[in-house]
Design a protein around this motif. Structure first.
Motif, PDB file in Angstrom:
ATOM      1  N   GLY A  58       0.818  -1.211   0.000  1.00  0.00           N
ATOM      2  CA  GLY A  58       0.000   0.000   0.000  1.00  0.00           C
ATOM      3  C   GLY A  58       0.852   1.262   0.000  1.00  0.00           C
ATOM      4  N   LEU A  59       1.909   1.279   0.812  1.00  0.00           N
ATOM      5  CA  LEU A  59       2.804   2.434   0.843  1.00  0.00           C
ATOM      6  C   LEU A  59       3.515   2.617  -0.498  1.00  0.00           C
ATOM      7  CD1 LEU A  59       4.433   2.210   4.395  1.00  0.00           C
ATOM      8  CD2 LEU A  59       2.658   3.796   3.598  1.00  0.00           C
ATOM      9  N   LEU A  60       3.914   1.525  -1.122  1.00  0.00           N
ATOM     10  CA  LEU A  60       4.565   1.620  -2.426  1.00  0.00           C
ATOM     11  C   LEU A  60       3.608   2.157  -3.489  1.00  0.00           C
ATOM     12  CD1 LEU A  60       6.617  -1.691  -2.274  1.00  0.00           C
ATOM     13  CD2 LEU A  60       7.562   0.614  -2.467  1.00  0.00           C
ATOM     14  N   ALA A  61       2.322   1.795  -3.372  1.00  0.00           N
ATOM     15  CA  ALA A  61       1.329   2.353  -4.295  1.00  0.00           C
ATOM     16  C   ALA A  61       1.179   3.857  -4.078  1.00  0.00           C
ATOM     17  CB  ALA A  61      -0.011   1.649  -4.108  1.00  0.00           C
ATOM     18  N   VAL A  62       1.208   4.284  -2.808  1.00  0.00           N
ATOM     19  CA  VAL A  62       1.127   5.715  -2.500  1.00  0.00           C
ATOM     20  C   VAL A  62       2.346   6.441  -3.056  1.00  0.00           C
ATOM     21  CG1 VAL A  62       1.160   7.412  -0.626  1.00  0.00           C
ATOM     22  CG2 VAL A  62      -0.300   5.394  -0.449  1.00  0.00           C
ATOM     23  N   ALA A  63       3.540   5.845  -2.846  1.00  0.00           N
ATOM     24  CA  ALA A  63       4.769   6.467  -3.355  1.00  0.00           C
ATOM     25  C   ALA A  63       4.730   6.589  -4.875  1.00  0.00           C
ATOM     26  CB  ALA A  63       5.977   5.641  -2.926  1.00  0.00           C
ATOM     27  N   SER A  64       4.238   5.556  -5.559  1.00  0.00           N
ATOM     28  CA  SER A  64       4.145   5.609  -7.007  1.00  0.00           C
ATOM     29  C   SER A  64       3.138   6.667  -7.456  1.00  0.00           C
ATOM     30  CB  SER A  64       3.728   4.235  -7.542  1.00  0.00           C
ATOM     31  OG  SER A  64       3.683   4.232  -8.942  1.00  0.00           O
ATOM     32  N   THR A  65       2.043   6.811  -6.714  1.00  0.00           N
ATOM     33  CA  THR A  65       1.045   7.836  -7.028  1.00  0.00           C
ATOM     34  C   THR A  65       1.633   9.234  -6.878  1.00  0.00           C
ATOM     35  OG1 THR A  65      -0.746   6.379  -6.305  1.00  0.00           O
ATOM     36  CG2 THR A  65      -1.237   8.717  -6.451  1.00  0.00           C
ATOM     37  N   LEU A  66       2.384   9.447  -5.799  1.00  0.00           N
ATOM     38  CA  LEU A  66       3.022  10.744  -5.593  1.00  0.00           C
ATOM     39  C   LEU A  66       3.984  11.075  -6.725  1.00  0.00           C
ATOM     40  CD1 LEU A  66       3.803  10.708  -1.750  1.00  0.00           C
ATOM     41  CD2 LEU A  66       2.221  12.221  -2.961  1.00  0.00           C
TER      42      LEU A  66
END
Length: 404
Positions: free
Chosen positions: A41-49
């Motif tokens: 989930g955090l990696l998805a957030v980082a990719s979104t940012l």
């Protein structure tokens, strides 16, 4: 393929991983799945940012540092989850990887390395390769404790991801010498993320199936193979030297009647473990029911099989169970039958059972060998008499009889 599409696929791979791990965690008690889900989930957030930042919606310094910090923390949690899933347990030291990721984020922020795309990408992918390498080492190490095919698939996926992360790092540091263009390596890394999520789910499923098979083949009380597993483990064809040993706890009904079924269960479990420990892992062994156990051995002579049975008898004689002010010293009787080329497995087991009744009739706490074919009729008659006598045993023997 343009950068926007790659970032979209990158984010989707982590979203799929997070959903899979959250769902499997909901259906399973396997440790590490929660860390894996949060990490994805955090990696998805980082990719979104990173995607939003590339469009100029957020200030450059904010999205670069935020995506870097959240990303390395996500990989640290992902690695922690994989380690816990591999060894099926948690340790306090698992927090060290997350601590390292936070320290790395502080250093990168303090040194302003996040401001340069190549430097930031090189550090991030080098850190990713290191974390994935740690996961590979742990999963390979634990393979000998948990030999499941999905573990190999997971190991291959992580190793491939580590390799592509390394290629991205090399491409960022040495653009002119990079063996693969970073965007292509990055695309392959996305496929590896999907593969990791797939094999995590398969690994949990295989463990569940293995546990179900173990429960189906194990006696719930004693923890040793049950009747079904014992019979299924017997060879389809017998050969010279095959032997059956039937073992029965003497006066076990009387132990239950006098001391209660809970004490009887303790005695039963203790005797079962003593037989298992004495017989060793290479002997086919199981509980047939009640207080009766069976062993199947290859390559035996009558003397060798009888000696094996006697070792078990002696081992059981060394047990002692306290019940209030009294001590229960169990004994066992054993019957041995060797294949002589004139019967099938069922008949051989019946002969061992008849020898067991001869041991009961002879006074218990002893080993008897099934007689040669010339004495079959006499043996059968004796076994019938012994069975009748066994069925009319008194319900409450004297204390001394329990060890007789």
């Amino acid at each position: 393929m343009d950068l926007a599409t790659v970032l979209l696929l990158h984010k989707c791979s982590f979203i799929v991983g997070a959903i899979c791990c959250f769902y499997v965690r909901w259906r399973s008690r396997e440790p590490g799945l929660d860390f894996l889900a949060i990490g994805d989930g955090l990696l998805a957030v980082a990719s979104t940012l990173a995607g939003v930042g590339e469009q100029g919606i957020l200030p450059y310094e904010i999205w670069t540092l935020a995506s870097f910090s959240i990303g390395v923390t996500g990989y640290a949690l992902m690695t922690t989850g994989l380690i816990q899933l591999s060894r099926r347990g948690r340790k306090r030291s698992d927090c060290l990887l997350v601590g390292f990721a936070l320290i790395l984020s502080v250093v990168v922020g303090f040194m302003h390395w996040y401001a340069d795309n190549q430097t930031r990408a090189a550090i991030f992918n080098a850190n990713t390769a290191a974390f994935l390498g740690i996961s590979c080492v742990v999963i390979l190490r634990d393979f000998f404790l948990d030999r499941l095919p999905a573990r190999l698939g997971l190991l291959a996926s992580l190793a491939a991801a580590m390799g592509f992360s390394t290629l991205v790092t090399v491409g960022m540091i040495f653009p002119q010498y990079g063996p693969v263009e970073p965007r292509y390596a990055f695309f392959m890394l996305i496929i590896c993320h999907f593969s990791v999520a797939l094999f995590v789910v398969v690994l949990v499923q295989e463990r569940a199936e293995t546990q179900l098979r173990r429960l189906a083949n194990t006696d719930a009380l004693t923890g040793i193979p049950n009747r079904q597993h014992f019979l299924a483990s017997l060879p389809s064809e017998l050969r010279d030297g095959d032997a059956f040993i039937m073992i029965d706890i003497d006066h076990f009904k009387s132990i239950n009647d006098r001391y209660g079924h809970e004490t009887g269960d303790v005695v039963l479990v203790g005797v079962a473990q003593a037989i298992a420990n004495t017989a060793g892992p290479n002997v086919t062994f199981g509980r047939l029911g009640g207080e009766e156990f069976a062993l199947f051995l290859r390559g035996q002579t009558e003397d060798a099989a009888a000696a094996e049975a006697d070792q078990i008898r002696i081992a059981v004689n060394g047990l002692a169970f306290a019940s209030g002010a009294e001590t229960i010293v169990p004994t066992v009787s054993a019957g041995v039958a060797i294949w002589r080329g004139d019967c099938d497995a069922q008949k051989l087991r019946d002969r061992a059972d008849q020898a067991l009744y001869l041991a009961k009739r002879g006074g218990r706490d002893r080993v008897e060998i099934y007689p040669d074919p010339a004495s079959m009729e006499e043996c059968s008659s004796s076994a019938t008499t012994a069975a009748d006598q066994h069925s009319t045993e008194p319900g409450h023997p004297r204390p001394g009889e329990l060890a007789a």
